[in-house]
Write a protein that holds these residues in place. Structure first.
Motif, PDB file in Angstrom:
ATOM      1  N   ILE A  33       0.873  -1.204  -0.114  1.00 16.09           N
ATOM      2  CA  ILE A  33       0.006   0.080   0.030  1.00 16.09           C
ATOM      3  C   ILE A  33       0.756   1.250  -0.115  1.00 16.09           C
ATOM      4  CG2 ILE A  33      -1.656   1.459   1.310  1.00 16.09           C
ATOM      5  CD1 ILE A  33      -2.884  -1.279   2.472  1.00 16.09           C
ATOM      6  N   GLU A  34       0.759   2.106  -0.978  1.00 11.17           N
ATOM      7  CA  GLU A  34       1.576   3.205  -1.054  1.00 11.17           C
ATOM      8  C   GLU A  34       1.612   3.920  -0.067  1.00 11.17           C
ATOM      9  OE1 GLU A  34       2.652   6.988  -4.326  1.00 11.17           O
ATOM     10  OE2 GLU A  34       0.753   5.563  -4.579  1.00 11.17           O
ATOM     11  N   GLY A  35       3.033   4.347   0.467  1.00 11.86           N
ATOM     12  CA  GLY A  35       3.008   5.366   1.837  1.00 11.86           C
ATOM     13  C   GLY A  35       3.060   4.436   3.114  1.00 11.86           C
ATOM     14  N   LEU A  36       2.514   3.252   3.062  1.00  8.54           N
ATOM     15  CA  LEU A  36       2.473   2.661   4.310  1.00  8.54           C
ATOM     16  C   LEU A  36       3.659   1.797   4.937  1.00  8.54           C
ATOM     17  CD1 LEU A  36       0.415   1.899   6.688  1.00  8.54           C
ATOM     18  CD2 LEU A  36      -0.413  -0.078   5.532  1.00  8.54           C
ATOM     19  N   SER A  37       4.302   2.091   5.864  1.00  8.48           N
ATOM     20  CA  SER A  37       5.255   1.199   6.135  1.00  8.48           C
ATOM     21  C   SER A  37       5.051   0.781   7.779  1.00  8.48           C
ATOM     22  CB  SER A  37       6.653   2.125   6.417  1.00  8.48           C
ATOM     23  OG  SER A  37       6.811   2.501   4.891  1.00  8.48           O
ATOM     24  N   PHE A  38       5.702  -0.301   8.020  1.00  8.63           N
ATOM     25  CA  PHE A  38       5.668  -0.922   9.473  1.00  8.63           C
ATOM     26  C   PHE A  38       7.043  -1.077  10.116  1.00  8.63           C
ATOM     27  CE2 PHE A  38       1.915  -3.930   7.853  1.00  8.63           C
ATOM     28  CZ  PHE A  38       1.197  -2.970   7.974  1.00  8.63           C
ATOM     29  N   TYR A  39       7.023  -1.040  11.585  1.00  8.82           N
ATOM     30  CA  TYR A  39       8.310  -0.676  12.124  1.00  8.82           C
ATOM     31  C   TYR A  39       8.282  -1.784  13.414  1.00  8.82           C
ATOM     32  CZ  TYR A  39       9.649   2.994   9.393  1.00  8.82           C
ATOM     33  OH  TYR A  39       9.747   3.916   8.174  1.00  8.82           O
ATOM     34  N   ARG A  40       9.444  -2.586  13.601  1.00  3.68           N
ATOM     35  CA  ARG A  40       9.250  -3.420  14.676  1.00  3.68           C
ATOM     36  C   ARG A  40      10.563  -3.416  15.434  1.00  3.68           C
ATOM     37  NH1 ARG A  40       6.840  -8.874  14.929  1.00  3.68           N
ATOM     38  NH2 ARG A  40       7.584 -10.041  16.651  1.00  3.68           N
ATOM     39  N   GLN A  41      10.750  -3.397  16.884  1.00  5.21           N
ATOM     40  CA  GLN A  41      11.962  -3.355  17.622  1.00  5.21           C
ATOM     41  C   GLN A  41      11.841  -4.110  18.724  1.00  5.21           C
ATOM     42  OE1 GLN A  41      14.107   0.023  17.370  1.00  5.21           O
ATOM     43  NE2 GLN A  41      15.005   0.133  19.509  1.00  5.21           N
ATOM     44  N   THR A  42      12.693  -5.061  19.109  1.00  5.95           N
ATOM     45  CA  THR A  42      12.571  -6.088  20.402  1.00  5.95           C
ATOM     46  C   THR A  42      13.252  -5.857  21.405  1.00  5.95           C
ATOM     47  OG1 THR A  42      14.464  -7.588  19.448  1.00  5.95           O
ATOM     48  CG2 THR A  42      12.199  -8.012  18.735  1.00  5.95           C
ATOM     49  N   LEU A 106       3.309   1.874  12.848  1.00  9.32           N
ATOM     50  CA  LEU A 106       2.931   2.198  11.455  1.00  9.32           C
ATOM     51  C   LEU A 106       3.111   3.699  10.873  1.00  9.32           C
ATOM     52  CD1 LEU A 106       0.154   3.735  10.633  1.00  9.32           C
ATOM     53  CD2 LEU A 106      -0.893   1.412  11.661  1.00  9.32           C
ATOM     54  N   VAL A 107       3.680   3.956   9.985  1.00 10.31           N
ATOM     55  CA  VAL A 107       3.815   5.173   9.553  1.00 10.31           C
ATOM     56  C   VAL A 107       3.021   5.363   8.107  1.00 10.31           C
ATOM     57  CG1 VAL A 107       5.473   6.997   8.183  1.00 10.31           C
ATOM     58  CG2 VAL A 107       5.774   5.603  10.407  1.00 10.31           C
TER      59      VAL A 107
END
Length: 317
Positions: A33-42, A106-107
Motif C-alpha cells: 500500500i503506497e506510503g504505508l510502512s511498518f516498524y518493529r523493535q524487540t 506504522l507510518v
C-alpha cells in the motif's frame, strides 16, 4: 484518551497482531500500500538515532517511542500519535520494547494533493494558526482512527482490493487527522499560499539539492519571502536554520553512503558537497559522536546480521 476505552483497545490489539505477523524478523517493512510502512523493535534503545521524518502520521500500536526536534521531545504511545508536516531531521528512540512485547508502529505518509483537497471541505478548526508552530505535534488517538488504520492494514491480505479501497481509507485517515484537535497546525503547511507551504517547498528543494552551494537569500527568493521572514519561519518549523538543515542532510547521506555503498570518508564527503575532508570529519564527529571511520565500524558491529534496511534508508519514523 482513556487507556480503558474498550473500542480503542480491541482495535489496537487486532492491529498489533496484524503488524506483528507481517514484520516477523524485520526491523521495517514497506508494504504494497503506497506510503504505508511498518516498524518493529524487540528491545528498547539505549540512545537516540538520527533520522529524517517525512510528512505523515506515525502511530505506536505497542510500546513507547520518542522523537526529539531541536530541544523539544515528543513521546507517543498507543494513545498518542505523531503528526509531521515537513521533512524534519530529528532524533528518535524506542523507549519500551522487549521480545515478548516488541515495539510495533506504522507510518502513513501524507498525500499532499489529497490533503489540499480535503482542507477545502474541512470545517474551520479551532487551534493555533500561528506560523511559528513547529512542524511536529502530537494528537490523541481515537477509536475511529484506529478502526480506519485497521481496515487499511487488513487490505494487505486482500491485494486485489488495494487499488480501489486503499485510496478511500487513506482519505478517511487524512480527514480524521485534519479534523483532530491538531488539524489547524497541519493546515498551515498544506494550505496553498501559506508561509508554511512556502517553507515546505524550500525544504523539498534542499532535499533534492543538498550537495549544492546556496545562500539563505536564494532560498528566501524561492519562497517569495524576505530573508529575515524566511529564516524566522524556517527555524520555527524545523528548530534549525536552513544551513544547519542542509548540513544535517549532508552528514546523514554521507553516513548512508559509507554504510550502504562502502565509500571511504573522503569520497562520501565530496559526494555530498563538502570541499574539505577535515571539515567534514569535524562536523561528522560533532553530530554522530565519533569520527567517520569509528562510527561506521560501530554501526556495522551493532547491525551484525540484522536487517539493515531501516538504517540505510536514512528516512524513517
Amino acid at each position: 484518551m482513556s487507556s480503558d476505552n474498550p473500542l480503542l483497545n480491541e482495535s489496537r490489539t487486532r492491529l498489533a497482531a496484524m503488524i506483528s505477523s507481517k514484520t516477523e524478523g524485520k526491523a521495517m517493512l514497506d508494504t504494497t500500500i503506497e506510503g504505508l510502512s511498518f516498524y518493529r523493535q524487540t528491545a528498547a534503545a539505549t540512545s537516540c538515532s538520527l533520522c529524517v521524518v517525512e510528512p505523515g502520521i506515525a502511530m505506536v500500536v505497542q510500546g513507547v517511542k520518542s522523537m526529539t526536534l531541536g530541544d523539544e521531545t515528543f513521546q507517543y504511545d498507543p494513545h498518542r500519535f505523531l503528526i509531521t508536516s515537513l521533512d524534519l531531521p530529528a532524533r528518535m528512540q524506542v523507549l519500551e520494547a522487549n521480545k515478548e512485547n516488541p515495539y510495533l508502529g506504522l507510518v502513513l505518509k501524507f498525500d499532499l494533493a489529497v490533503m489540499s483537497e480535503l482542507i477545502l471541505q474541512a470545517p474551520l478548526l479551532k487551534g493555533s494558526d500561528s506560523s511559528s508552530d513547529k512542524g511536529m505535534v502530537l494528537g490523541q488517538t481515537t477509536p475511529e482512527l484506529y478502526n480506519a488504520c485497521e481496515r487499511l492494514v487488513s487490505l494487505l491480505d486482500e491485494p486485489e482490493s488495494i487499488p480501489v479501497l486503499a485510496p478511500l481509507i487513506k482519505r478517511e485517515i487524512f480527514w480524521r487527522v485534519l479534523t483532530s484537535e491538531q488539524g489547524a497546525r497541519l493546515r498551515q503547511v498544506v494550505s496553498a499560499g501559506s508561509q508554511g507551504l512556502r517553507v515546505a517547498r524550500s525544504i523539498e528543494w534542499l532535499k533534492a539539492n543538498y550537495d549544492k552551494t546556496h545562500s539563505v537569500e536564494s532560498l528566501a527568493d524561492m519562497a517569495q519571502m524576505s530573508k529575515s521572514t524566511f529564516h524566522h519561519h524556517f527555524r520555527q518549523l524545523t528548530s534549525m536554520s536552513p544551513l544547519q538543515y542542509q548540513k544535517r542532510l549532508r552528514l546523514m547521506e554521507a553516513r548512508r553512503l559509507m554504510l550502504g555503498e562502502d565509500l571511504d570518508a573522503s569520497t562520501a564527503a565530496y559526494r555530498v558537497g563538502y570541499e574539505s575532508p577535515s571539515q567534514f570529519s569535524r562536523e561528522y564527529s560533532r553530530l554522530f559522536g565519533a569520527s567517520p571511520k569509528r562510527d561506521i565500524e560501530n554501526q556495522w558491529q551493532k547491525m551484525g546480521g540484522k536487517d539493515t534496511h531501516a538504517v540505510l534508508m536514512g528516512f524513517e519514523h
